[in-house]
Scaffold this motif. Structure first.
Motif, PDB file in Angstrom:
ATOM      1  N   ASP A  18       0.839  -1.196   0.000  1.00 35.02           N
ATOM      2  CA  ASP A  18       0.000   0.000   0.000  1.00 35.02           C
ATOM      3  C   ASP A  18       0.875   1.247   0.000  1.00 35.02           C
ATOM      4  OD1 ASP A  18      -2.153  -1.687   0.163  1.00 35.02           O
ATOM      5  OD2 ASP A  18      -2.793  -1.059   2.167  1.00 35.02           O
ATOM      6  N   ASP A  31       0.038   4.010   1.517  1.00 38.47           N
ATOM      7  CA  ASP A  31      -0.332   4.911   2.621  1.00 38.47           C
ATOM      8  C   ASP A  31       0.520   4.749   3.880  1.00 38.47           C
ATOM      9  OD1 ASP A  31      -1.231   2.495   3.507  1.00 38.47           O
ATOM     10  OD2 ASP A  31      -3.342   3.044   3.661  1.00 38.47           O
ATOM     11  N   SER A  33       0.957   1.958   5.615  1.00 40.35           N
ATOM     12  CA  SER A  33       0.515   0.892   6.522  1.00 40.35           C
ATOM     13  C   SER A  33       1.472  -0.301   6.534  1.00 40.35           C
ATOM     14  CB  SER A  33      -0.880   0.402   6.117  1.00 40.35           C
ATOM     15  OG  SER A  33      -1.837   1.394   6.395  1.00 40.35           O
ATOM     16  N   ARG A  58      -3.171   4.180   8.277  1.00 39.83           N
ATOM     17  CA  ARG A  58      -2.665   5.415   7.666  1.00 39.83           C
ATOM     18  C   ARG A  58      -2.837   6.601   8.606  1.00 39.83           C
ATOM     19  NH1 ARG A  58      -4.365   6.977   2.699  1.00 39.83           N
ATOM     20  NH2 ARG A  58      -5.252   5.087   1.861  1.00 39.83           N
TER      21      ARG A  58
HETATM   22 MG   LIG Z   1      -4.760   1.763   3.950  1.00 37.40          MG
END
Ligand SMILES: [Mg+2]
Ligand SMILES: Nc1nc2c(ncn2[C@@H]2O[C@H](COP(=O)(O)OP(=O)(O)O)[C@@H](O)[C@H]2O)c(=O)[nH]1
Length: 240
Positions: A92, A94, A96, A208
């Motif tokens: 991902d 973001d 994470s 996030r």
């Molecule tokens: Mg996420």
């Protein structure tokens, strides 16, 4: 020789993409990065182009409109297959997923795993900054999938993964229609059913800190309905 393509799907991740890409470069300097952006209105695609212009290890695939995480990854897998990479990574944008876990995950793949899952739900795994109900949905979804699909995977919905590209080639990717969490379930289950080796490496998933999640209840419902349908179909096939 570059062997690994790290695929980063993005939709409105302008606040986190540059940091994530930098952390990937640091953790696995030999890897190439492919950002797959779905015409993010916030300018993530332009930022990705700037990052790519400054670093030959980074490339960008621009898609015309938001078309879901599954389709973005399938486009990335096509590139990994066409260019002859040995491994394709899902991560991902973001923040994470911690790229520092990649060398350990890669080592499991080098040891023979066809799919290495960065897993929240094996001993040593964890989730940070999730409310209890999000944890409950993830745990329930995983338990349900394990029972209905007769799978042994503890975190089958996880989106932090290393795939052996030859294993992806074994699957008929054009047959994969599911999205979101279900896309992850479908890929892992198809590989497990066809006798591929799957390993889980414990990770700490950190929710996030910036931007917004694109997941919604429809994606959870899709997973529930498809997993149930696959489970029934597999049971019927098994009996006949
Ligand atoms: Mg996420
Ligand atoms: N290219 C593309 N990326 C997407 C799409 N939907 C989600 N993503 C990306 O997929 C990753 C995971 O999405 P996120 O919304 O954080 O899901 P969550 O972590 O389950 O809440 C992020 O990097 C998103 O930017 C999409 O339709 N297209």
């Amino acid at each position: 020789m570059t062997e690994m393509l790290v695929i980063v799907p993005t939709y409105n991740e302008i606040e986190s993409l540059e940091t994530l890409v930098g952390r990937v470069r640091q953790s696995v300097p030999e890897a190439d990065i492919l950002v797959v952006d779905d015409a993010s209105p916030d300018g993530t695609g332009k930022l990705a182009d700037r990052l790519a212009a400054a670093d030959p290890a980074i490339r960008v695939l621009h898609r015309a409109a938001k078309d879901g995480l599954g389709k973005a990854y399938l486009a990335g897998f096509d590139v990994a297959i066409a260019r002859g990479y040995r491994y394709a990574v899902e991560i991902d944008a973001d923040g994470s997923h911690d790229p520092a876990e990649l060398p350990a995950m890669l080592a499991l793949a080098e040891d023979g795993a066809d799919l290495v899952i960065g897993s929240r739900w094996v001993p040593g795994g964890a989730v940070r900054n999730w409310p209890w109900f999000r944890k409950a949905i993830s745990r329930a979804g995983n338990t349900y999938s394990r029972v209905v699909l007769r799978s042994r995977i503890q975190d089958i919905t996880a989106g932090f993964r290393v795939f052996r590209v030859s294993a992806l080639r074994d699957l008929d990717l054009s047959q994969i229609a599911s999205q979101g969490y279900c896309f992850q379930v479908e890929l892992a289950w198809r590989l497990e059913r066809t006798g591929h080796r799957i390993a889980e490496h414990p990770i700490t998933f950190v929710e996030r800190a910036t931007g917004r999640s694109k997941m919604h209840s429809g994606i959870v419902l899709e997973a529930l309905l498809r997993v149930t349908a696959w489970g029934i179909a597999a049971t019927v096939r098994g009996r006949s």
